[in-house]
Design a protein around this motif. Structure first.
Motif, PDB file in Angstrom:
ATOM      1  N   PRO A 252      31.102  26.437  44.401  1.00  0.00           N
ATOM      2  CA  PRO A 252      30.429  26.412  43.102  1.00  0.00           C
ATOM      3  C   PRO A 252      29.565  25.158  42.979  1.00  0.00           C
ATOM      4  O   PRO A 252      29.870  24.124  43.565  1.00  0.00           O
ATOM      5  N   CYS A 253      28.490  25.250  42.207  1.00  0.00           N
ATOM      6  CA  CYS A 253      27.537  24.142  42.108  1.00  0.00           C
ATOM      7  C   CYS A 253      28.057  22.996  41.252  1.00  0.00           C
ATOM      8  O   CYS A 253      27.698  21.837  41.477  1.00  0.00           O
ATOM      9  N   THR A 254      28.877  23.292  40.257  1.00  0.00           N
ATOM     10  CA  THR A 254      29.327  22.266  39.318  1.00  0.00           C
ATOM     11  C   THR A 254      30.843  22.303  39.168  1.00  0.00           C
ATOM     12  O   THR A 254      31.488  23.309  39.489  1.00  0.00           O
ATOM     13  N   LEU A 255      31.384  21.228  38.640  1.00  0.00           N
ATOM     14  CA  LEU A 255      32.818  21.168  38.371  1.00  0.00           C
ATOM     15  C   LEU A 255      33.215  22.230  37.356  1.00  0.00           C
ATOM     16  O   LEU A 255      34.272  22.856  37.484  1.00  0.00           O
ATOM     17  N   ALA A 256      32.376  22.467  36.348  1.00  0.00           N
ATOM     18  CA  ALA A 256      32.684  23.484  35.341  1.00  0.00           C
ATOM     19  C   ALA A 256      32.787  24.864  35.982  1.00  0.00           C
ATOM     20  O   ALA A 256      33.709  25.639  35.677  1.00  0.00           O
ATOM     21  N   GLN A 257      31.866  25.195  36.879  1.00  0.00           N
ATOM     22  CA  GLN A 257      31.940  26.473  37.574  1.00  0.00           C
ATOM     23  C   GLN A 257      33.200  26.570  38.418  1.00  0.00           C
ATOM     24  O   GLN A 257      33.882  27.603  38.439  1.00  0.00           O
ATOM     25  N   ALA A 258      33.529  25.495  39.119  1.00  0.00           N
ATOM     26  CA  ALA A 258      34.689  25.501  40.011  1.00  0.00           C
ATOM     27  C   ALA A 258      35.986  25.724  39.238  1.00  0.00           C
ATOM     28  O   ALA A 258      36.888  26.430  39.704  1.00  0.00           O
ATOM     29  N   ARG A 259      36.094  25.146  38.058  1.00  0.00           N
ATOM     30  CA  ARG A 259      37.316  25.289  37.265  1.00  0.00           C
ATOM     31  C   ARG A 259      37.364  26.628  36.538  1.00  0.00           C
ATOM     32  O   ARG A 259      38.450  27.101  36.177  1.00  0.00           O
ATOM     33  N   ALA A 260      36.193  27.238  36.310  1.00  0.00           N
ATOM     34  CA  ALA A 260      36.147  28.514  35.600  1.00  0.00           C
ATOM     35  C   ALA A 260      36.327  29.703  36.534  1.00  0.00           C
ATOM     36  O   ALA A 260      36.845  30.745  36.132  1.00  0.00           O
ATOM     37  N   ASP A 261      35.944  29.575  37.799  1.00  0.00           N
ATOM     38  CA  ASP A 261      35.984  30.690  38.748  1.00  0.00           C
ATOM     39  C   ASP A 261      37.388  30.825  39.334  1.00  0.00           C
ATOM     40  O   ASP A 261      37.624  30.635  40.528  1.00  0.00           O
ATOM     41  N   THR A 262      38.351  31.189  38.490  1.00  0.00           N
ATOM     42  CA  THR A 262      39.760  31.213  38.901  1.00  0.00           C
ATOM     43  C   THR A 262      40.125  32.443  39.708  1.00  0.00           C
ATOM     44  O   THR A 262      41.235  32.527  40.227  1.00  0.00           O
ATOM     45  N   GLY A 263      39.210  33.400  39.829  1.00  0.00           N
ATOM     46  CA  GLY A 263      39.483  34.537  40.682  1.00  0.00           C
ATOM     47  C   GLY A 263      39.292  34.224  42.150  1.00  0.00           C
ATOM     48  O   GLY A 263      39.885  34.873  43.016  1.00  0.00           O
TER      49      GLY A 263
END
Length: 783
Positions: A252-263
């Motif tokens: 993921p490009c950002t920390l927010a994306q990484a923490r949100a993409d829990t699948g």
């Protein structure tokens, strides 16, 4: 057999119970099955329909899980054995361990060394291994060459007949020549009455670790040289192995994306922002995640790390950057062979080499050459849909529907992976304990392809969440992370449940306000492959209300029309994933999947004189779902839970917006770069070392097209443009100062000359002076 009506459903179970009295069906070798006249499934106990010998053959054990290193002693709870029984335990019908009977008549088994994780079937024999009629399951935490095998070796004993005081200490000494080539290992403590190195005995294991304390004199005399040789050897070996980097998922490009993409990604326990960001192996990072699924061919893993600004850290910029793994830390089916063995393959291929090259010697460039960070140019965030509250369904394309039917409904179906998500809704019970004319999610059941079935539901008694695996209630008291068939299952301490499928689809379930809230994350591959109450994921919000037959309802349909749409998605009797293990569930949901007699409140009235309205306004502000649920349930608690769930959905949608990345830029040879953010609108600046001049763009900006502005920057021999400008400025200033001084002196000379001429005119006698005197006077006047 298909039945209709509540009475019919009751009759069939009365009939089964009646037939069971004379049934000949046996649960021997049949545990987990539904037989003709009785049941061997766990749910049969609460329904009273178990086969007569169910408890004899279908075992309950404690503890129910342990390390794949083996050595866990567990007992059989529901069957008593004779002291003379020759107990033998068999795992996966191939690995046998010796059991024993304790003084209380309980049989015990010892878990074996396993090279895989997940649910492992096992059987017990009373007759020394001749027959294995009793069965249960044990929860245990393709190679490059078919000749490779995973194997643990016993090396030597550190102590024998040591007192069982609870501690054991020893002074490490160099290993003998036969043993000092082993670089990773673990310590085992077991009873002294077993022979040295005997496998599958009761034991306690240390974590796997680098055997620095055990290595030979060459390591102790010059550990840096020893480690350098090991690093170079690893470097050469890596060159001969397949390139796994091309098939791993992008970060993921950002920390927010990484923490949100829990699948698709899960927190890396070695660098967790929720636990203080202690990132020993990734200096400068605040949080790392790992890809949940191993790559398809080489079973490799991905790791992604981020700094305090939320920007991904790349190893080409910092040693603290993300490093992919040749061996996925959590392993991959079918396990057993490198590089798929959970934990150990990762240590063998990725961790010990980091010790060699980065921790024990100054050769980290070799490690980073083979483990470079992936950037995010091809990362595509998942799409999100949610269901919560009364209940409100927010679709993948941004539409919403409030459907308050009572029954069991298809929330999501996909023909891409045969993914099915089903939800059960029940009437709400407000503070006055009377049933309200609204419903909420009480249970969600999920399956993809032929995976295990996971059901999360509200417990009728405790008010807590229950998680069922293939219709049996799970306990997370021993393990919070489970590697199951076709999925991973994770539970936090506060009972937030996450289900992660092999396709990358993820489900998050929370208990809020007496209802369940559900979040579904789907990768973009599911585009145009979804249907159900959560809509058609195709970027077209106008076709969200699509019936099973493919016809579509208008997006401005009335609440009554939307109720008809929701009822159309009632689960069919034959395809239900739910467990019916109580009489209440049998009576209300087993046959009739949609209660047509239940008519909910469609549009609650907001009375200005209602005292609750003022409190509702303070709580909900303008949130329409929060206001709706407070009015229909008369509960601020329910409204607040809805508000929190809605906020979480909006945060996920915002966090998972696509981000443009232009990719990593290197610094020019003999030059420097300023900046490590490669996303949209970020600017990278370049400069050259002394003695070099800059050619190309001095700065480049990431554009919406995903391409950097300007041209490639390089530094060529010669005076740097910046230095030339600096020298030009210096010489220009000096020239200007000299010019001013000259002008000043000329002006001063002219003024004195004028003064002298004026004196000559005022004193005529001066003209009689000789020419020589005049010249002398002129000289004096010029001073």
């Amino acid at each position: 057999m298909k039945l209709t009506g509540i009475c019919a459903s009751l009759l069939i179970f009365c009939n089964i119970a009646h037939q069971r009295e004379g049934a000949q069906d046996s649960c021997s070798h049949r545990c987990g099955e539904e037989l003709v006249n009785c049941s061997c499934q766990r749910a049969c106990k609460s329904l009273g329909i178990c086969c007569s010998d169910y408890s004899e053959f279908c075992l309950q054990i404690s503890p129910s899980s342990g390390s794949l290193m083996g050595g866990k002693d567990f007992e059989i709870l529901n069957v008593t054995f004779n002291a003379s029984s020759a107990v033998s335990c068999r795992f996966k019908q191939e690995i046998e361990t010796s059991g024993y009977v304790s003084e209380d008549g309980r049989a015990h088994c010892i878990s074996p060394l396993l090279y895989e994780s997940g649910l492992i079937p096992f059987e017990i024999s009373r007759d020394g291994g001749l027959t294995f009629p009793h069965s249960a399951t044990w929860l245990s935490g393709e190679s490059y060459s078919e000749n490779w095998m995973a194997e643990w070796k016993y090396l030597y004993t550190l102590g024998k007949e040591e007192p069982n005081s609870g501690t054991f200490t020893f002074i490490p000494v160099p290993a003998k020549a036969d043993y000092n080539t082993w670089d990773i290992g673990a310590l085992r403590i077991s009873p002294s009455n077993y022979s040295d190195g005997q496998s599958n005995v009761p034991s306690i294991w240390s974590p796997v670790h680098a055997l620095a304390w055990h290595l030979g004199e060459d390591f102790r005399k010059d550990s840096a040289s020893w480690a350098t040789a090991k690093c170079l050897e690893w470097d050469r070996r890596e060159e001969t192995l397949p390139d796994f980097l091309e098939e791993i998922i992008d970060c993921p490009c950002t920390l927010a994306q990484a923490r949100a993409d829990t699948g698709r990604f899960h927190t890396d326990y070695g660098c967790d922002i929720e636990k203080g960001s202690v990132c020993t192996y990734h200096p400068g990072a605040v949080h790392c995640v790992r890809a949940i699924q191993a790559s398809p061919q080489y079973a490799s893993g991905q790791q992604c790390c981020y700094d305090s600004t939320g920007t991904q850290i790349l190893t080409r910029d910092s040693i603290g950057g993300s490093t992919p793994d040749r061996g996925h830390d959590w392993g991959s089916p079918p396990f057993k062979k490198p590089p798929r063995v959970p934990g150990f393959s990762h240590w063998l291929y990725d961790v010990i080499s980091f010790y060699y090259c980065c921790l024990w010697s100054d050769n980290c460039q070799f490690y980073l050459k083979h483990r470079p960070s992936s950037d995010c140019r091809t990362y595509k965030p998942p799409r999100v849909a949610s269901a919560f509250g009364d209940p409100h369904f927010l679709t993948f394309d941004g539409a919403n529907i409030t459907f308050k039917g009572q029954g069991e409904y298809t929330l999501l179906e996909s023909n891409l992976t045969t993914l099915r998500v089903q939800g059960r809704t029940q009437p709400a019970r407000p503070l006055n304990k009377t049933l309200a004319k609204v419903t909420g999610l009480s249970s969600v059941a999920i399956q993809e392809n032929n995976s295990d079935v996971i059901e999360v539901r509200n417990s009728e008694h405790s008010g807590m969440l229950e998680v069922l695996l293939n219709k049996e209630v799970l306990s997370f008291s021993e393990q919070s992370w489970m590697d199951l068939k076709g999925l991973f299952l994770y539970s936090t301490a506060d009972q937030n449940i996450t289900v992660m499928f092999s396709s990358g689809a993820g489900m998050e379930l929370r208990g809020r306000g007496g209802f369940l809230s559900l979040t579904v994350l789907l990768p973009v591959e599911f585009h145009n492959h979804t249907q159900g109450l959560l809509g058609v994921m195709n970027d077209n919000p106008t076709d969200e209300y699509t019936f099973k037959n493919g016809t579509t309802m208008s997006s401005d349909a009335s609440p009554q029309q939307l109720f008809e749409f929701g009822a159309d998605w009632a689960v069919k009797y034959e395809t239900s994933l739910f467990t019916y293990d109580t009489q209440f569930l049998l009576n209300n949901f087993y046959v009739e999947k949609h209660n047509s007699a239940f008519i909910p409140v469609f549009s609650p009235y907001e009375d200005p004189a209602d005292l609750l309205v003022k409190e509702m306004t303070l709580l909900c502000d303008s949130d329409p779902f929060c206001r709706f649920d407070v009015l229909t349930t008369r509960s601020l608690k329910v409204g607040n839970s809805t508000r929190v769930s809605h906020q979480n959905h909006k945060w996920l949608v915002e966090s998972l917006q696509p981000v443009v990345s232009c990719g990593w830029l290197d610094h020019p040879t003999n030059g420097k770069k300023e900046g490590t953010n490669y996303l949209l609108d970020s600017t990278i600046r370049f400069s050259c070392n002394q003695g070099y001049r800059l050619v190309g763009s001095e700065e480049r900006t990431c554009q919406l097209t995903g391409v950097w502005s300007g041209s490639t920057t390089s530094c060529l021999p010669g005076t740097d443009n910046n230095q030339a400008v600096l020298f030009s400025c210096i010489f220009g200033i000096l020239g200007f100062v000299i010019l001013v001084v000259l002008i000043f002196l000329l002006c001063r000379k002219q003024k004195r000359q004028n003064n002298w001429n004026q004196k000559l005119n005022q004193n005529p006698g001066v003209s009689a002076t000789s020419e020589q005197e005049l010249v002398q006077l002129q000289r004096i006047g010029s001073l």
